[in-house]
Design an enzyme around this catalytic site. Structure first.
Site, PDB file in Angstrom:
ATOM      1  N   CYS A 115       0.795  -1.226   0.036  1.00 28.58           N
ATOM      2  CA  CYS A 115       0.114  -0.039   0.068  1.00 28.58           C
ATOM      3  C   CYS A 115       0.981   1.204  -0.055  1.00 28.58           C
ATOM      4  O   CYS A 115       0.369   2.323  -0.446  1.00 28.58           O
ATOM      5  CB  CYS A 115      -0.924   0.055   1.337  1.00 28.58           C
ATOM      6  SG  CYS A 115      -1.983  -1.403   1.244  1.00 28.58           S
ATOM      7  N   HIS A 263      -3.732   7.175   1.125  1.00 26.39           N
ATOM      8  CA  HIS A 263      -4.030   5.807   0.688  1.00 26.39           C
ATOM      9  C   HIS A 263      -5.476   5.521   0.788  1.00 26.39           C
ATOM     10  O   HIS A 263      -5.913   5.413   2.028  1.00 26.39           O
ATOM     11  CB  HIS A 263      -2.911   4.872   0.820  1.00 26.39           C
ATOM     12  CG  HIS A 263      -3.168   3.508   0.941  1.00 26.39           C
ATOM     13  ND1 HIS A 263      -3.601   2.802  -0.326  1.00 26.39           N
ATOM     14  CD2 HIS A 263      -3.585   2.250   1.746  1.00 26.39           C
ATOM     15  CE1 HIS A 263      -3.994   1.609  -0.196  1.00 26.39           C
ATOM     16  NE2 HIS A 263      -3.948   1.322   0.943  1.00 26.39           N
ATOM     17  N   ASN A 293      -9.829  -0.875  -2.322  1.00 24.58           N
ATOM     18  CA  ASN A 293      -8.422  -0.539  -1.955  1.00 24.58           C
ATOM     19  C   ASN A 293      -7.646  -1.119  -3.419  1.00 24.58           C
ATOM     20  O   ASN A 293      -7.538  -2.532  -3.399  1.00 24.58           O
ATOM     21  CB  ASN A 293      -8.017  -1.299  -0.747  1.00 24.58           C
ATOM     22  CG  ASN A 293      -6.780  -1.226  -0.389  1.00 24.58           C
ATOM     23  OD1 ASN A 293      -5.755  -0.843  -1.205  1.00 24.58           O
ATOM     24  ND2 ASN A 293      -6.384  -1.497   0.852  1.00 24.58           N
TER      25      ASN A 293
END
Ligand code: UT7
Length: 336
Positions: A115, A263, A293
């Site tokens: 991430c 993020h 995501n």
């Protein structure tokens, strides 16, 4: 010394929209649970046969970014590709981009920071440009999660979260060091490596010959495992710390933030950070509702959309921040 600045942004997401209700046909889950816990309404998953891979999606996003940068592909001096879902075990997708875009034989670096991948990749690009080694660097974050998820009730804690897509940025040299990327801040804490992990294939796990012999359909080591609540608790702390670190380095206050692009891990995490830094809805960009995501791709997709919508303008102080598997986390402070 120079600064670096972003002069072109692009994104690509697969056409195939998968809603929460679609997932509830595959596993025991519900639109209500997913929206309430994550904010996600739908995500894009590559459809069988439409040919998208991590590398090809990255290439599509990169083409847009290069065109918007107004440079020729052969002016790119270096390629950095961040992903946790490469097409092949090795080589990584950086070289596939070099080939697909028919860029001269410049270096291609693959970043493995999940991430935080795009933030790490931007930091590398920034420092190559700052030292004068390269002038124009192409940075890509791209993920194809949907091929690697456990789409049964066993995997529901993770598989409802992740989506596919790609984002890209072209960075160039900026001679005015009060503009562009002002600083980047990177961290890791490997003691928590197994709290968010895909263990296989990994040479540390098993001999490849054993894996081939086993053919074990119940082997969970190929699927992502996440200790969700533990990751969540660490995320809110580390996001806050690393944004603060970036602000303090540049003698900025939270009031100076024009746009925060976190993020896209969970809308609740973004809302927590928004509250902590006393930012309005217009000062935090979220698109997790539409894409889920997308790990290394989430910041460049969000940054591209924010820019396209005119929400990132010249002179703005833009903050990027990420946290994820590793654990790794980081921030980037930009004077746009
Ligand atoms: O991007 C990298 C960083 N990642 C993150 O920052 C993610 C951080 N973590 C999270 O976002 C949240 O922890 C999740 C969204 C993953 C999970 O939300 P949660 O509120 O922490 O739920 P939980 O894992 O504690 O699960 C609560 C319940 C459990 O059932 P019991 O034990 O209470 O009966 C789960 O089995 O919800 C169940 N559950 C589900 N139910 C319906 C787990 N996944 C699902 C699902 N649908 N998809």
């Amino acid at each position: 010394m120079y600064n670096s600045k972003i002069i072109g942004l692009g994104k690509y997401v697969p056409e195939n929209v998968v809603t929460n209700n679609d997932l509830s046909k595959l596993m025991e889950t519900s639109d209500e649970w997913i929206q309430e816990r994550t904010g996600i309404k739908e995500r894009r998953w590559v459809k069988e046969g439409d040919g998208d891979t991590t590398a090809t999606m990255g290439v599509k996003a990169a083409k847009v970014a290069i065109e918007r940068a107004g440079i020729d592909k052969d002016e790119i001096d270096f390629i950095i590709f961040a992903t946790l879902s490469p097409d092949m075990y090795f080589p990584g997708p950086g070289v596939q981009v070099q080939h697909a875009l028919d860029i001269k034989t410049v270096g291609a670096l693959d970043v493995r920071n999940q991430c935080s991948g795009f933030v790490y990749a931007l930091s590398v690009a920034d420092n190559f440009i700052k030292t004068g080694m390269y002038k124009n660097v192409l940075v890509i974050g791209s993920e194809l999660h949907s091929h690697g998820l456990d789409k049964t009730t066993r995997g529901r804690g993770v598989s409802v979260i992740f989506g596919d897509g790609a984002g890209a940025a072209v960075l160039t040299r900026e001679e005015d060091t009060s503009k562009g990327i002002l600083s980047t801040h990177l961290h890791s804490q490997g003691e928590h490596a197994e709290e968010l992990v895909v263990k296989a294939p990994g040479m540390g796990t098993r001999w490849v010959t054993d894996i081939l012999e086993d053919d074990d359909k119940d082997d969970e080591s190929y699927f992502p495992h996440m200790n969700g609540q533990f990751v969540f608790k660490n995320a809110v702390v580390r996001f806050s710390e690393v944004i603060m670190e970036g602000l303090m380095t540049n003698k900025l206050k939270k009031e100076d933030i024009d746009m925060l692009i976190p993020h896209q891990a969970n809308l609740r995490i973004a809302q927590f950070i928004q509250k902590k830094f006393e930012l309005s809805d217009d000062q935090v960009y979220n698109n997790i509702m539409r894409y889920g995501n997308t790990t290394a791709a989430s910041i460049p997709i969000a940054l591209t959309e924010a820019w396209e919508e005119g929400k990132v303008k010249e002179g703005d102080t833009v903050v990027l921040a990420a946290f994820g598997s590793g654990f790794t986390w980081g921030s980037v402070i930009i004077k746009w």
